[in-house]
Design a protein around this motif. Structure first.
Motif, short mmCIF file in Angstrom:
data_model
loop_
_atom_site.label_atom_id
_atom_site.label_comp_id
_atom_site.label_asym_id
_atom_site.label_seq_id
_atom_site.Cartn_x
_atom_site.Cartn_y
_atom_site.Cartn_z
N LEU A 204 59.03 0.29 13.61
CA LEU A 204 58.76 1.69 13.26
C LEU A 204 58.97 2.60 14.46
O LEU A 204 58.79 2.19 15.61
CB LEU A 204 57.31 1.84 12.77
CG LEU A 204 56.94 1.06 11.51
CD1 LEU A 204 55.43 1.11 11.28
CD2 LEU A 204 57.69 1.61 10.30
N ASP A 205 59.34 3.86 14.19
CA ASP A 205 59.52 4.85 15.26
C ASP A 205 58.27 5.69 15.50
O ASP A 205 58.05 6.18 16.60
CB ASP A 205 60.65 5.83 14.90
CG ASP A 205 62.02 5.16 14.92
OD1 ASP A 205 62.13 4.05 15.48
OD2 ASP A 205 62.97 5.76 14.38
N LEU A 206 57.47 5.90 14.43
CA LEU A 206 56.41 6.91 14.52
C LEU A 206 55.07 6.40 14.01
O LEU A 206 55.00 5.50 13.17
CB LEU A 206 56.80 8.13 13.67
CG LEU A 206 58.09 8.86 14.04
CD1 LEU A 206 58.39 9.94 12.99
CD2 LEU A 206 57.99 9.47 15.43
N ALA A 207 54.01 7.01 14.53
CA ALA A 207 52.67 6.72 14.02
C ALA A 207 51.85 8.00 13.92
O ALA A 207 52.01 8.92 14.73
CB ALA A 207 51.95 5.72 14.92
N LEU A 208 50.99 8.02 12.93
CA LEU A 208 49.98 9.06 12.79
C LEU A 208 48.70 8.49 13.41
O LEU A 208 48.19 7.47 12.95
CB LEU A 208 49.77 9.36 11.30
CG LEU A 208 48.52 10.15 10.90
CD1 LEU A 208 48.43 11.47 11.64
CD2 LEU A 208 48.53 10.38 9.40
N VAL A 209 48.24 9.13 14.47
CA VAL A 209 47.09 8.61 15.20
C VAL A 209 45.80 8.95 14.45
O VAL A 209 45.62 10.09 13.99
CB VAL A 209 47.06 9.17 16.64
CG1 VAL A 209 45.83 8.66 17.40
CG2 VAL A 209 48.33 8.76 17.38
N THR A 210 44.94 7.96 14.32
CA THR A 210 43.68 8.15 13.58
C THR A 210 42.49 8.40 14.51
O THR A 210 41.56 9.10 14.15
CB THR A 210 43.36 6.89 12.76
OG1 THR A 210 43.36 5.76 13.65
CG2 THR A 210 44.39 6.66 11.67
N ALA A 211 42.54 7.78 15.70
CA ALA A 211 41.39 7.88 16.61
C ALA A 211 41.84 7.50 18.01
O ALA A 211 42.86 6.84 18.19
CB ALA A 211 40.28 6.92 16.18
N ILE A 212 41.08 7.96 18.99
CA ILE A 212 41.30 7.53 20.37
C ILE A 212 40.16 6.59 20.73
O ILE A 212 38.99 6.84 20.41
CB ILE A 212 41.37 8.73 21.33
CG1 ILE A 212 42.59 9.59 20.99
CG2 ILE A 212 41.44 8.26 22.79
CD1 ILE A 212 42.69 10.87 21.79
N THR A 213 40.52 5.53 21.38
CA THR A 213 39.59 4.43 21.61
C THR A 213 38.27 4.83 22.27
O THR A 213 38.24 5.73 23.12
CB THR A 213 40.27 3.35 22.47
OG1 THR A 213 39.46 2.18 22.48
CG2 THR A 213 40.48 3.82 23.91
#
Ligand code: ZN
Length: 413
Positions: A204-213
């Motif tokens: 995959l090229d892209l991600a939708l970020v859900t949270a920062i650790t």
């Protein structure tokens, strides 16, 4: 969104090359650290890019560069950006990609659509990495009002120059730090490279970020008894290092048993007396736990603490566990995630949801604004290295998704 994809790809590639060349190191990579000459060079280049695209440019009291596209309403503004500094021997994309991508996205929206309803700003953060002074997120923390003149005076680089002194050399007045604080930012969106290998692994090229650790860190001291390595039989030893060897495995197992995305690391260890012929009497080491899931973080924390204590007891060792910090995960805001998701869904580029295992300025902005992040894949998952690389097509796609997201947030009031 495909009409400008090739333009984005081409422009981003060229601009990233230009930025990478500033601060190039003879032993590889680049180094732009806060307020140094390469940082100043980068600032001038970035300001020029903003001016070319018709943005009103200013530098705030700590050196964040702001390119503004005035909107038609007074509604809280939509900001986007990333950091302009790098680690030593850093790569071409960390921070730089979000800087370049934000300028391209806002520039293209202005050209195609003119004035937004909400004011749009590109905020190029002066410092994130903490690689000259140890003041991580200096730029974004100043914007949310978390920095002080005292902090700037007390922070010294390796040459003994204070952060405040370095500011003064550039004509920035440390007495004005608090006026970098903003209360008009409604949204912050950051485009960044993944810095890990999950997207590439899944093609995959892209991600939708859900949270920062979330991050938990401990300093651990284990004390046994130093003794002669030749005359002390195995059954009479209280070997601190042999005990710690098992504790390192305990830490690793805690993360493995918790399951992804939890990760845990023992990254630093010091042995006393550190002699080839002496049974180690004391060991100090660090433990770091990261996960974007607060429940998993709390549960794994207690597994780690209990298993280390149990191992110490079994081996008749004393243990002192000092919790250094316990930072909760930061969740991305549903409204921003939705704007990114709608853009991704209409763009036809496959993506996944992903949490960030690294920290970002976005987590600081979450204190004052609705935040979101878009990730672009990293080749071989490599970052903080001259080998940092991303497929040019993916870089273009990321910029297009950022532009689509900003359009949704800023042009429809
Ligand atoms: Zn970064």
């Amino acid at each position: 969104m495909h009409e400008t994809l090739e333009d984005y790809e081409e422009d981003a590639g060229r601009m990233l090359d230009e930025l990478y060349a500033i601060g190039a190191q003879s032993d590889g990579g680049t180094y732009r650290s806060l307020y140094d000459p390469s940082w100043v060079g980068a600032r001038e280049l970035i300001k020029g890019w903003m001016v070319e695209r018709g943005l009103q440019v200013r530098v705030d009291p700590v050196g964040n560069i702001i390119g503004r596209l005035q909107g038609t309403t007074d509604a809280p503004i939509v900001a986007t950006g990333s950091h302009m500094d790098t680690v030593r021997n850093g790569g071409r994309l960390d921070g730089a990609y979000g800087v370049v991508g934000s300028i391209l996205a806002v520039g293209s929206l202005r050209r195609k659509l003119g004035k937004p309803a909400r004011t749009l700003e590109v905020i190029v953060l002066c410092e994130e990495e903490g690689s000259r002074f140890t003041n991580h997120y200096w730029g974004s923390r100043s914007i949310v009002g978390q920095t002080t003149q005292l902090e700037a005076e007390e922070s010294l680089d390796k040459a003994g120059v204070s952060l405040a002194g370095a500011m003064q050399e550039l004509g920035l007045d440390p007495r004005n730090i608090s006026s970098a604080t903003r209360n008009d930012i409604g949204y912050f969106v950051e485009l960044h490279v993944e810095q890990g290998g999950i997207l590439e692994d899944e093609g995959l090229d892209l991600a939708l970020v859900t949270a920062i650790t979330g991050i938990t860190r401990w300093d651990v001291t284990v004390t046994g008894e130093a003794n002669h390595a030749g005359t002390t039989p195995m059954n009479l030893r209280r070997d601190a290092l042999a005990g710690v060897a098992q504790m390192i495995a305990d830490v690793e197992n805690a993360a493995i048993n918790a399951g992804p995305p939890a990760v845990a690391t023992v990254g630093r260890l010091s042995v006393t007396p550190d002699q080839i012929n002496v049974v180690p009497g004391q060991v100090r080491f660090t433990v770091e736990l990261r996960t974007p899931d607060r429940n998993q973080q709390l549960a794994t924390q207690s597994v780690i603490e209990q298993s280390l204590a149990a191992t110490a007891a079994k081996r008749d060792l004393e243990i002192e566990l000092k919790l250094q910090h316990d930072h909760e995960p930061v969740l991305m805001h549903a409204e921003v995630m939705n704007a990114i998701k709608t853009t991704l869904d209409s763009g036809g580029v496959p993506y996944r949801l992903l949490s960030s295992g690294a920290g970002h300025d976005t987590q600081i902005f979450s204190q004052i604004a609705k935040v979101g992040m878009i990730f672009t894949s990293s080749k071989a998952g490599i970052s903080h290295s001259p080998l940092e690389d991303t497929d040019p097509r993916a870089l273009g796609e990321g910029v297009a998704v950022l532009a689509g997201t900003l359009l949704k947030l800023a042009y429809r009031s």
